[in-house]
Design an enzyme around this catalytic site. Structure first.
Site, short mmCIF file in Angstrom:
data_model
loop_
_atom_site.label_atom_id
_atom_site.label_comp_id
_atom_site.label_asym_id
_atom_site.label_seq_id
_atom_site.Cartn_x
_atom_site.Cartn_y
_atom_site.Cartn_z
N CYS A 81 -7.54 54.45 -5.04
CA CYS A 81 -8.48 54.01 -6.08
C CYS A 81 -9.02 52.62 -5.72
CB CYS A 81 -7.79 54.00 -7.44
SG CYS A 81 -8.72 53.21 -8.76
N CYS B 7 -9.00 49.98 -8.53
CA CYS B 7 -7.63 49.53 -8.79
C CYS B 7 -7.28 48.33 -7.91
CB CYS B 7 -6.63 50.65 -8.53
SG CYS B 7 -6.81 52.08 -9.62
#
Length: 327
Positions: free
Chosen positions: A81, A84
């Site tokens: 991700c 993230c």
């Protein structure tokens, strides 16, 4: 996501106020002595323990149970991700900056699919908080730092005002407390005389005098834990002094929606050692009411938490129930 039931054994002995305060004072002195000598448990957490990786096996201990002491912010992330990779370091930096007002639990969704499903997460990054066992969604996806700070400020305020969770004391990692060459006798604290006067007033049955003595301490030192506990106990005893117990209980039974009647009955429950009944009665009142009535029940419940003690499992259970009622 609910924690398993905890032990509910034991009762509050309000008749032993003096003994309880003396035992508390001795325990605090022992901890202080241990710190001075570089041994024993230091009553604080290390800065590095504010951020931890959590999995399904440790979720109950590291998130649910810990949320009874401090708000737990959860960062759901994954290695693949990209957002993230920007958000997670920011959350870690803010966790250190807030210095114990909340802790951060990092959960890898690829390794913990069950937790992802339980929280109903559709995409990451996703950030939740758990306060007194209750999960609260904060935001999903990337967000500006100013917005995140505002959300965290609100979380800290709610945790403190509604649940009495003021956070943790943080020590600098790797810096042990200094040990003097000789351990001098601890000097008498600036409020020892006032605290002793309060205890003597309690012994003499002068509840008004005890209340005033504790308030005198708190006017100069609002964080004095011994005075806060003593005041909560003395005010409780003062409220039930001379009460017609039979009438109070009849009023509460006849008027379940009458918040003042339920508050009066809860006081009697607690003085009688019926801790779960007292706390449960007020949680129910919060759940059934709104506005000023709800606020009055919530405030009295927090006061009774002070009397029983924040680490008592019955208080922890009541905090979780209160969170469900409020949210």
């Amino acid at each position: 996501m609910q924690p398993r039931n905890m032990s509910m054994s034991g009762v509050v002995d309000l008749a032993a106020v003096k003994a309880a305060q003396e035992a508390k004072a001795k325990a605090e002195q022992a901890r202080a002595e241990a710190v001075r000598q570089g041994g024993g448990a230091v009553p604080a957490v290390s800065a590095s323990s504010l951020v931890s990786d959590v999995d399904e096996a440790g979720f109950e201990r590291d998130v649910l149970q810990r949320s009874n002491e401090v708000p737990v912010v959860i960062d759901f992330w994954a290695e693949w991700c990209e957002p993230c990779k920007q958000l997670s370091p920011l959350l870690e930096r803010l966790t250190a900056e807030y210095n114990g007002r909340f802790v951060l639990a990092k959960i890898d969704v690829d390794a913990n699919q069950m937790l992802m499903q339980q929280f109903g997460i559709q995409g990451i990054p996703a950030v939740f908080a758990v306060v007194a066992g209750q999960a609260l969604p904060l935001f999903q996806g990337a967000a500006p730092e100013a917005q995140i700070r505002g959300t965290l400020d609100q979380l800290v305020q709610v945790a403190e005002e509604r649940f009495g969770l003021t956070g943790l004391t943080v020590d600098q990692d790797g810096v042990p407390p200094e040990e003097p060459a000789t351990a001098p006798e601890a000097p008498a604290g600036p409020y020892d005389a006032l605290l002793e006067a309060a205890v003597q007033a309690l012994d003499a049955g002068d509840l008004g005098g005890a209340v005033q003595a504790y308030k005198n301490v708190l006017s100069d030192d609002p964080g004095n834990t011994e005075a806060k506990l003593g005041l909560a106990q003395a005010e409780l005893l003062q409220r039930v002094e001379g009460a017609d117990q039979q009438q109070v209980r009849k009023d509460a039974a006849d008027r379940p929606g009458d918040v003042p009647a339920q508050i009066a009955a809860a006081d009697l429950d607690l003085v009688g050692g019926h801790v779960e009944d007292a706390l449960g009665r007020l949680v129910d009142a919060v759940a059934r009411t709104a506005g000023d009535d709800r606020e009055a029940a919530r405030v009295r419940l927090l006061e009774l938490f002070e009397v029983v003690g924040g680490d008592d499992p019955r208080v922890m259970a009541a905090r979780r129930a209160l969170a469900r009622a409020l949210f």
